[in-house]
Each structure stands twice: as C-alpha cells, then as structure tokens.
Design an enzyme around this catalytic site. Structure first.
Site, PDB file in Angstrom:
ATOM      1  N   ASP A 214       3.536  13.332  17.225  1.00 31.01           N
ATOM      2  CA  ASP A 214       3.631  13.491  15.777  1.00 31.01           C
ATOM      3  C   ASP A 214       2.240  13.655  15.161  1.00 31.01           C
ATOM      4  OD1 ASP A 214       4.939  13.885  13.410  1.00 31.01           O
ATOM      5  OD2 ASP A 214       5.246  11.765  12.973  1.00 31.01           O
TER       6      ASP A 214
ATOM      7  N   LYS B  38       1.833  -3.808   8.688  1.00 31.76           N
ATOM      8  CA  LYS B  38       2.934  -2.850   8.669  1.00 31.76           C
ATOM      9  C   LYS B  38       4.210  -3.574   9.052  1.00 31.76           C
ATOM     10  CE  LYS B  38       3.917   1.759  10.548  1.00 31.76           C
ATOM     11  NZ  LYS B  38       3.303   2.918  11.202  1.00 31.76           N
ATOM     12  N   LYS B  39       5.043  -3.772   8.090  1.00 29.90           N
ATOM     13  CA  LYS B  39       6.265  -4.529   8.320  1.00 29.90           C
ATOM     14  C   LYS B  39       7.426  -3.567   8.574  1.00 29.90           C
ATOM     15  CE  LYS B  39       9.016  -8.215   6.360  1.00 29.90           C
ATOM     16  NZ  LYS B  39       9.148  -9.261   5.364  1.00 29.90           N
TER      17      LYS B  39
ATOM     18  N   ILE C 122       7.006  -0.670   5.819  1.00 30.36           N
ATOM     19  CA  ILE C 122       6.284  -0.825   4.555  1.00 30.36           C
ATOM     20  C   ILE C 122       4.902  -1.361   4.907  1.00 30.36           C
ATOM     21  CG2 ILE C 122       6.239  -1.968   2.307  1.00 30.36           C
ATOM     22  CD1 ILE C 122       9.279  -2.229   2.534  1.00 30.36           C
ATOM     23  N   VAL C 123       3.880  -0.775   4.318  1.00 31.47           N
ATOM     24  CA  VAL C 123       2.519  -1.178   4.659  1.00 31.47           C
ATOM     25  C   VAL C 123       1.919  -1.989   3.520  1.00 31.47           C
ATOM     26  CG1 VAL C 123       0.246  -0.387   5.387  1.00 31.47           C
ATOM     27  CG2 VAL C 123       2.273   0.890   6.076  1.00 31.47           C
TER      28      VAL C 123
ATOM     29  N   GLY D  13       6.547   4.036   4.488  1.00 27.59           N
ATOM     30  CA  GLY D  13       6.855   5.166   5.356  1.00 27.59           C
ATOM     31  C   GLY D  13       8.325   5.163   5.706  1.00 27.59           C
TER      32      GLY D  13
ATOM     33  N   LEU E 217       0.820  -1.222   0.000  1.00 29.18           N
ATOM     34  CA  LEU E 217       0.000   0.000   0.000  1.00 29.18           C
ATOM     35  C   LEU E 217       0.843   1.257   0.000  1.00 29.18           C
ATOM     36  CD1 LEU E 217      -2.759  -0.883   2.636  1.00 29.18           C
ATOM     37  CD2 LEU E 217      -3.037  -0.743   0.159  1.00 29.18           C
ATOM     38  N   GLY E 218       1.972   1.167   0.651  1.00 27.70           N
ATOM     39  CA  GLY E 218       2.795   2.358   0.719  1.00 27.70           C
ATOM     40  C   GLY E 218       3.984   2.126   1.615  1.00 27.70           C
TER      41      GLY E 218
HETATM   42  N1  LIG Z   1      -4.045   1.184   8.477  1.00 30.94           N
HETATM   43  C1  LIG Z   1      -3.872   1.432   7.179  1.00 30.94           C
HETATM   44  N2  LIG Z   1      -4.809   1.081   6.281  1.00 30.94           N
HETATM   45  C2  LIG Z   1      -4.631   1.343   4.967  1.00 30.94           C
HETATM   46  N3  LIG Z   1      -3.555   1.944   4.464  1.00 30.94           N
HETATM   47  C3  LIG Z   1      -2.574   2.313   5.291  1.00 30.94           C
HETATM   48  C4  LIG Z   1      -2.675   2.079   6.690  1.00 30.94           C
HETATM   49  N4  LIG Z   1      -1.562   2.551   7.281  1.00 30.94           N
HETATM   50  C5  LIG Z   1      -0.811   3.051   6.298  1.00 30.94           C
HETATM   51  N5  LIG Z   1      -1.398   2.917   5.087  1.00 30.94           N
HETATM   52  C6  LIG Z   1      -0.849   3.322   3.790  1.00 30.94           C
HETATM   53  O1  LIG Z   1       0.541   3.098   3.765  1.00 30.94           O
HETATM   54  C7  LIG Z   1       1.258   4.303   3.556  1.00 30.94           C
HETATM   55  C8  LIG Z   1       2.506   4.330   4.425  1.00 30.94           C
HETATM   56  O2  LIG Z   1       2.134   4.479   5.766  1.00 30.94           O
HETATM   57  P1  LIG Z   1       3.130   4.838   6.948  1.00 30.94           P
HETATM   58  O3  LIG Z   1       4.093   3.735   7.117  1.00 30.94           O
HETATM   59  O4  LIG Z   1       2.329   5.206   8.099  1.00 30.94           O
HETATM   60  O5  LIG Z   1       3.995   6.011   6.368  1.00 30.94           O
HETATM   61  P2  LIG Z   1       3.776   7.573   6.264  1.00 30.94           P
HETATM   62  O6  LIG Z   1       2.926   7.990   7.408  1.00 30.94           O
HETATM   63  O7  LIG Z   1       5.175   8.097   6.330  1.00 30.94           O
HETATM   64  O8  LIG Z   1       3.141   7.789   4.922  1.00 30.94           O
HETATM   65  C9  LIG Z   1       0.279   5.402   3.851  1.00 30.94           C
HETATM   66  O9  LIG Z   1       0.518   6.523   3.098  1.00 30.94           O
HETATM   67  C10 LIG Z   1      -1.060   4.776   3.532  1.00 30.94           C
HETATM   68  O10 LIG Z   1      -1.354   4.940   2.175  1.00 30.94           O
END
Ligand SMILES: Nc1ncnc2c1ncn2[C@@H]1O[C@H](COP(=O)(O)OP(=O)(O)O)[C@@H](O)[C@H]1O
Lengths: 419, 398
Positions: free
Chosen positions: B188, B92-93, B75-76, B71, B68-69
């Site tokens: 944050d 969230k790995k 990595i999510v 951070g 999904l994305g």
């Molecule tokens: N609980 C969640 N459900 C769905 N998508 C999520 C969730 N948490 C994070 N994401 C997706 O993953 C991406 C990365 O999340 P994260 O690791 O929190 O990094 P950041 O806050 O730096 O963008 C987010 O931008 C979002 O799109």
C-alpha cells in the site's frame, strides 16, 4: 548496503524476546510454576472460605466452574497436589503433538502448524496449564497462527471441525494469547534455510558451487571432493556417480525436512537456537559427512583452524543432541522395535498423560476456567453495561458444562470430527 | 547465501546472551520490566496473570492526548511518555469492526507483526503495543508531525526542487529495499502513507496490508494497493507476484513528487488500466511474455496504445534530469520481471549523480508557513519549480 542474514535475525522479535539459554528457560519455567501454584492456593483458600459461608446460608448455586474439585469431604480438607514444571512440560508437549495431528486433519500449511506450536510454547513460558486450560489455548493458538501466517480460515469453519465447539470459544482466549506473546507474531522457521542449503549443495554437486574467496577452492574441486564423500564420518572414501550424489543430497534433505517438522518444533530448539543452527543440526543428523563438507566450504581451509567454525560445530552438536532426544528420533522408534512394543509404549504414554490430566483437574485456577465468560466479563467491565439477563446466563452455564465434559474426552487420542 | 562465515549462526549470541542484555532488550522492546527479573513469584496483583501485568505496565507508561485523525481501521491520538511529556508518540487505537467475526482484525495483526520486525530509519518505529480494558489494541508509534508526501506536493506554499525530490525518493527507496530484504511486501505504498518526521526523515507507515512473500508458490490476492498506485499485473489479476508491485507504487510516488499532481488518476480499475496503457502502451506477449495468461487480460483493441516517447517524459519530468527519468521509467516497466528490483533501484546512478540529494535537515517542510517560505528564499538558485509539468499533466488527464 550489505545486510547479512545475521543482522536480519538479530533484529527479529524471536531473537529479542524469545531466545534464551537453557538456564534462563528453566528459571523462567520454575518462576511461572511457582506463581501459578501460589495463585491457585490463594484461590482455593478464597473458595473454601466462601463455601463455608455458603454452607451456613445453604447456598450451593455458585459452585459451578470450579477447577479445584470439592475435596472437603466431611470437613476434612485434603491438600491440593500441584503440577511440577516437568509435568507442565509433558502436558504442553503432548498438546503440541496433538496440534501436528490437528494440522494434518485441517490440512494447514507446515508454517501454520509450526507457528501455532511455538505460540503454544511461548504462551506456557509465562503461563501455567494450571491457570489456563492448555487444550483451549492450543486450539486458539493455531487459529491465531492461521491469521498471522495469512492462511485464510474463519473461526466458524474451524470451530465446526470440533465437537460442540463455537467460534466464540475459539476466539475467547485470543487476547490472552496475544498478550502472552507480548504482541509479537513473527516466528522464524528453519524451513527456508534448509531449502536454500539444499539448493546450494545441489549446485556444488553439479560443479556450480560458489565458495567464499578466502576458501580458495574452485567449483570443480568442490564437486570432485563431494563425489568421494564417505558414507560415515571417518569411513572409507566412497566414489559416487553424480546421480548417486544427487540422490544422496535429496535423501538427506527429505530426512532433515522431516526432523524440522517434528523434533525441531516439538523440542525447545526454537528457544535455544537460531533457524540456521536448527536446520544445519537436522541436516547433520540426516547426513553427517555431507553436512560437514558443506560447512567446510564456508570457512577458510582448513576450517578447523577457524575459531568460528569450531564454535559453530560445538553449538550444532548441542542442538543435534536436543533434536535426537525427541522420541520421534529415538532408536526404539525405528525398525529395531516391534510393532507391539511401539503400541505398548504409546499406551504407556497415553496413560501417563491421562494421569497428569487428572491431576491437573484438581489443581486448576478456578478464576480462569471459563474463558468465554472471562472474556465477556472483561468487555463488560469495560463498557459498564453490567447486567446479563437470566436467559443468557443460563445458556452460558450450559455451554460451560458442555465444553467441560468435552474437554474431558478430548485428552485421549481422539481427533476432531470431520467437517 | 544460506550460511556464510560472516553470517555464522553461532555469532548470534542468542543462546549465550546474558540475562542483563536480555532484560534490557525487553525493556526497550515493550517498555515493561522483564519477567525474568521482576520477581514474577509474587503474583499479588489480583487475578491478573503475568502477561496482563506486563501489559498493564506498558499501558501506564503512556498518556493519550488529542485525536489526530481517523483512518479506515484505526483512530490516531497524540500521546507522550508519562515520565517524560516531551517524548511524543502517536497512539493508534484499532477500531472494533463489528462485521469481522474472526477476532482481532487482520490489519492490526499484520501491522503489528511486521513493525515488530522492521527496524529502519525510514520505517515508522513501533515503540510498544498494549491492549486496553475493552480489549482494543493500541499501537504506540513514533510521532511524525510534519504530514506526508502527498500533502507536501499538494501544498503550493511549499517550493522544492530536484535535489529535494531525490532526497525524499531515496528515503522511500531505502524503506522499500529494507522491507523486501526482510521478505515483506508493503502493498500500500502511496504518498499519504509516507509520513514526515520532525527532523525531515520520510517514514513508510501503515503496514495493514503487508505480507511475507517468502513462498513463491502460495497465491495471493490481487486486490491490494490503492488504485492509482496499483501495478498492471495486479489489475490483470495476477496471484503470484513479488517485490515488483511495491516498486511500481514507488515509481508512481516518485512521479507525483516531480509532477506535483497525481500521475495516473482514474475512477475505476478498468479505467486505471487504460490510463496506464495510454502512457506505457498496451502490453502484448512480445513486450511482456506471459501477460496474456493473466485472468483479466484482453488483447489490445485497434488502435492499440503505443508507449509515449522519451519526449513525453522529458516534457513532464525534466526536473528529475535524464538519469532520473531513466530510473523512473525503469521502475514503471510494465513487465514485472523486467521492472527494477528495490536493490537495483538503489544501485542506480541517479542517486550519486549531481545534484546531491538535499540533507534531510534542509528539506522544505509542510505546514511551516512563513518560516518555511523564509527558508526557501535562502535556498540555492537555479532550482526548477515543478509547477509547469503540473499543468501539462492536468491537460493530459483532466
Ligand atoms: N505517527 C503519526 N504521527 C502523527 N500523526 C499521525 C501518525 N500516524 C497517523 N497520524 C495522523 O492520523 C491520521 C490517520 O492516520 P491513519 O490511521 O494512518 O489513516 P489514513 O492513512 O487513512 O489517513 C493521519 O492522517 C495523520 O494525520
């Protein structure tokens, strides 16, 4: 928007995963012990079979790292004696006490020490010292506690405080511990509750107390009653000056605080009671009439007509008994006994632990001895990058022997060397 | 306070709890069967210890899907329960950081520590944690598919009004109140850490910088909170602080929702301070007792900035109404001791005065495209579109 301390506590992982009845606790420890014994047994069988095979082919090389000493003398196989639950507990508790000294040595804040000890105790609820070396686990537990309590310390600096210890060794069991903690890091301590209660009592003594409405006593009435508190429960009224009262409250706080820093964290109190119950019990030990008065202000008068009050008192009595059972509070530890007696007792205890450690050495799970190696093996399996060069393997073998020897010497009263 | 009859510790059934209740709690918590009931006496699974077995069971319950994305520290992935593919989760790995020599990353430790304790409708739910073979920690989180509050105000296809802002801000305020009630500072808070659930609920996420603030005498780092949301006391180097830091960030998010633009953007920490002072005036010992003792404080140069008048706020934040503006300014009070607490924020009359906050089912949504627009047309008339304030802000900071 009312959100009571009680609700806060119910949501905590300490309540959800780490609170038990005495029976549950005993049953889990028995299970853990049984499982560990069976595992070691199986491992011993495997090793003996392997050894027989090896003695046929003449290979001696892979003998290193065995926890189960070579007891097959001239083909006669001695039965291995395993630790009992009580013995496991003695070893873990000894390690917990060592952690208090270690905390003093490193000047860790009290929360770090208390959390580290609970990590250790939680770890050995689902694991046996026969499986995982408790000295290594205890050191790593308190390192992890530094992290979870936000007390900055690098593994390298911490490791340097021990003889011949590397950061790698400190970190090797971290995943094992985190897993055994079931990924919960928050430990609720009674320290803050005690401080709050102490401040409340001080306010009451100054005529600024607030009792719940149902209770119906004014601040001045509470203060007046407090000034006549007997020294002992059932004792004669004892008129104090406000200064004397204040100093009595402070003395009680100091004593209770010391109980929280020793007996409370070293017994099973955290598994069995809530933080409020623990600090109140410690305060009861420190000054019973004062604590009883404080409790009475929390219930409608007379408190004894409230079932909740009576239930609370029963619980506190059990908790108090548990705390008093700790040797730091036993009467023989007080002024009554001579210095020689104390020393003799300590020596006796040390000898007892020494014998247990010796026993442990003969019944350890050979698969779980070298945690650094184990940790690397896990990672290696995962990344599939297989082979270790000869050199590395050799170095690792030396390290292993090094810390095995050092582990042997640790068990005395010896403390880590100064940085 | 430390003990009231209602809070009587004995009413906590901890020690007296039944085995069944305990087992259920365990199953819910980590979705693994309870070691108390699962016949731990048969350790047949190779050399795995009990904890490893429990971890394995947890891990096998989830299926990891598309990424999904990414951070800063994780990595999510999308994911779902193995036994029920309709139950979605986000996995969230935690990334391995080769530069960090002290074992498991602090962000992961903090996030897991606090999410395990905080159970609230406006805080992201942690379903489970497991570690994978290569010793990476994975957090199984509630799936929140509708983006975040920052995406929402940036998305010009989404139109919203004062009642919607009130609903979002209220959910944020509840989350912050709950954290503080549990002695947790988030440190944050910002729009893109406020994720939106399928049902419209706003959830505070990303606890990688969180910490407890129970002990007022332990110094903390001032280098926290994303710059635009960082309160002046941290920019001045305060090491002793409390819930007020989160309240400031919450105020900035509230302002952004109204402006549909960053409220206090800057390029550097120094510039951040001057941007803040341009709006709120340069603090002095009179307006903020103790400020001159903070490490990086410098007395106002001549001419020093004076706080903007009410007119400034009315021109930009009219959509919030007068009581909304009053609340916003009270959250953004320079002196942290006089700033509202999270409790006081919730007690403000803004929430109960008209208009009533929009029901969460009716809130405008991100990414709904035509559907969202369609729904938007059906919305009550008379709502102010906040684009105007936006342009003013751009002129001011652009
Ligand atoms: N609980 C969640 N459900 C769905 N998508 C999520 C969730 N948490 C994070 N994401 C997706 O993953 C991406 C990365 O999340 P994260 O690791 O929190 O990094 P950041 O806050 O730096 O963008 C987010 O931008 C979002 O799109």
């Amino acid at each position: 928007m009312r959100y009571t301390e009680d609700e806060v506590y119910r949501a905590s992982s300490q309540f959800r995963l780490w609170s038990f009845t005495a029976e549950q606790l005993a049953a889990q420890r028995a299970e853990t012990n049984k499982a560990a014994v069976e595992r070691v047994k199986a491992a011993v069988h495997r090793q003996r079979a392997q050894r027989q095979k090896e003695s046929v082919t003449g290979s001696e090389s892979e003998r290193n790292g065995s926890g189960v000493d070579n007891q097959a003398v001239n083909g006669v196989q001695k039965e291995v004696e395993y630790l009992t639950v009580a013995e496991e507990q003695k070893i873990v508790n000894h390690l917990a006490e060592t952690l208090i000294k270690l905390g003093e040595h490193f000047r860790f804040p009290v929360e770090v020490v208390a959390t580290g000890i609970q990590f250790l105790k939680r770890f050995y609820l689902y694991n046996s010292p026969m499986t995982y070396e408790p000295q290594l686990i205890s050191r790593s537990s308190i390192f992890l506690a530094n992290k979870t309590e936000n007390h900055h310390l690098t593994a390298e600096k911490y490791a340097a405080g021990f003889p011949k210890t590397t950061a790698e060794q400190i970190l090797a069991p971290e995943y094992l511990i985190i897993q055994a903690l079931r990924f919960t890091f928050d430990v609720r301590h009674p320290f803050r509750g005690l401080k709050g209660g102490h401040m409340e009592m001080m306010a009451m003594a100054q005529g600024q107390g607030i009792a719940p409405e149902a209770h119906g006593r004014t601040a001045a009435e509470m203060q007046a009653e407090m000034l006549y508190l007997p020294v002992r429960v059932g004792g004669a009224q004892n008129r104090m000056t406000p200064e004397e009262l204040a100093s009595r409250i402070t003395t009680a706080y100091t004593k209770a605080s010391s109980i929280l820093k020793h007996a409370a964290i070293l017994t099973d109190a955290y598994f069995l009671y809530t933080p409020s119950q623990i600090w109140l019990s410690a305060h009861l030990i420190a000054d019973e009439p004062l604590t009883a008065f404080y409790l009475s202000t929390k219930f409608p008068s007379p408190p004894t007509s409230s079932p909740q009050y009576n239930k609370l008192l029963t619980t506190l009595t059990f908790c108090k008994k548990l705390l008093l059972s700790h040797h730091s509070l036993s009467p023989s530890n007080s002024s009554a006994s001579s210095e020689d007696e104390m020393k003799a007792k300590e020596a006796e205890q040390a000898a007892g632990i020494g014998a247990l450690i010796k026993k442990l050495r003969h019944c350890r799970d050979p698969d779980k001895i070298d945690l650094v190696k184990l940790n690397k093996a896990v990672k290696r399996d995962a990344v599939q990058d297989g082979q270790l060069e000869e050199q590395k393997a050799k170095r690792r073998k030396m390290e292993r022997e090094g810390f095995k020897k050092e582990a042997d010497s640790f068990w005395g009263p010896e403390l880590p060397k100064k940085e | 306070m430390a003990l009231s009859p209602m809070d009587s510790p004995r009413s906590v059934p901890g020690p007296a709890k039944t085995l069944a209740a305990k087992t259920k709690a365990l199953a819910v918590q980590n979705a693994a069967s309870s070691p108390l009931s699962s016949g731990a006496s048969t350790p047949t699974e190779g050399t795995m210890d009990l904890a490893e077995q429990m971890n394995d069971q947890t891990r096998k319950q989830f299926v990891t899907g598309a990424r999904l994305g990414e951070g800063t520290y994780a990595i999510v992935y999308a994911g779902h329960y193995r036994h029920d593919p309709t139950r979605l989760v986000a996995i969230k790995k935690i990334k391995v950081n080769a530069d960090y020599k002290d074992g498991v990353a602090m962000d992961a430790i903090r996030e897991i520590k606090y999410l395990q304790e905080l159970s609230h409708p406006n805080i992201i739910k942690l379903h489970a944690v497991f570690s994978t073979k290569d010793q990476n920690l994975s957090l199984v989180l509630e799936h929140l598919p509708l983006g975040d509050l920052e995406q929402l105000w940036k998305n010009k296809d989404v139109r919203y009004g004062g009642a919607d802002i009130k609903a979002w801000a209220c959910m944020l305020a509840r989350a912050v109140w709950f954290c503080h009630k549990n002695f947790v500072l988030h440190r944050d808070i910002k729009g893109n850490n406020l994720l939106i659930a399928a049902d419209g609920n706003v959830k505070l996420a990303d606890f990688g910088l969180a910490r407890s603030f129970a002990d007022p005498f332990r110094p903390m780092t001032y280098n926290v909170i994303t710059r635009f949301y960082r309160p002046p006391e941290l920019l001045y180097g305060a090491r002793y602080y409390g819930g007020a830091v989160d309240v400031w960030s919450m105020g900035v998010v509230f302002a952004e929702l109204a402006l549909r633009e960053f409220f206090l953007p800057s390029e550097t920490d120094i510039q951040q301070l001057s941007v803040i002072c341009d709006v709120f005036g340069t603090p002095t010992e009179e307006t903020w007792p103790g400020v001159s003792k903070l490490e990086f404080y410098t007395p106002p140069s001549n001419p020093s900035s004076r706080p903007q008048p009410l007119q400034f706020w009315r021109a930009r934040f009219g959509i919030l109404g007068d009581d909304g503006i009053e609340l916003l300014r009270a959250m953004l009070t320079m002196d942290p001791k006089r700033r509202l607490t999270a409790q006081q924020v919730l007690e403000h009359r803004y929430w109960t005065n008209a208009p009533r906050p929009t029901e969460k089912e009716d809130l405008p949504k991100n990414g709904g495209g035509a559907k969202v627009m369609g729904e938007d047309l059906k919305r009550r008339g008379g709502e102010i579109e906040s684009g105007r304030a936006d342009k003013v802000a751009r002129k001011l900071f652009g």
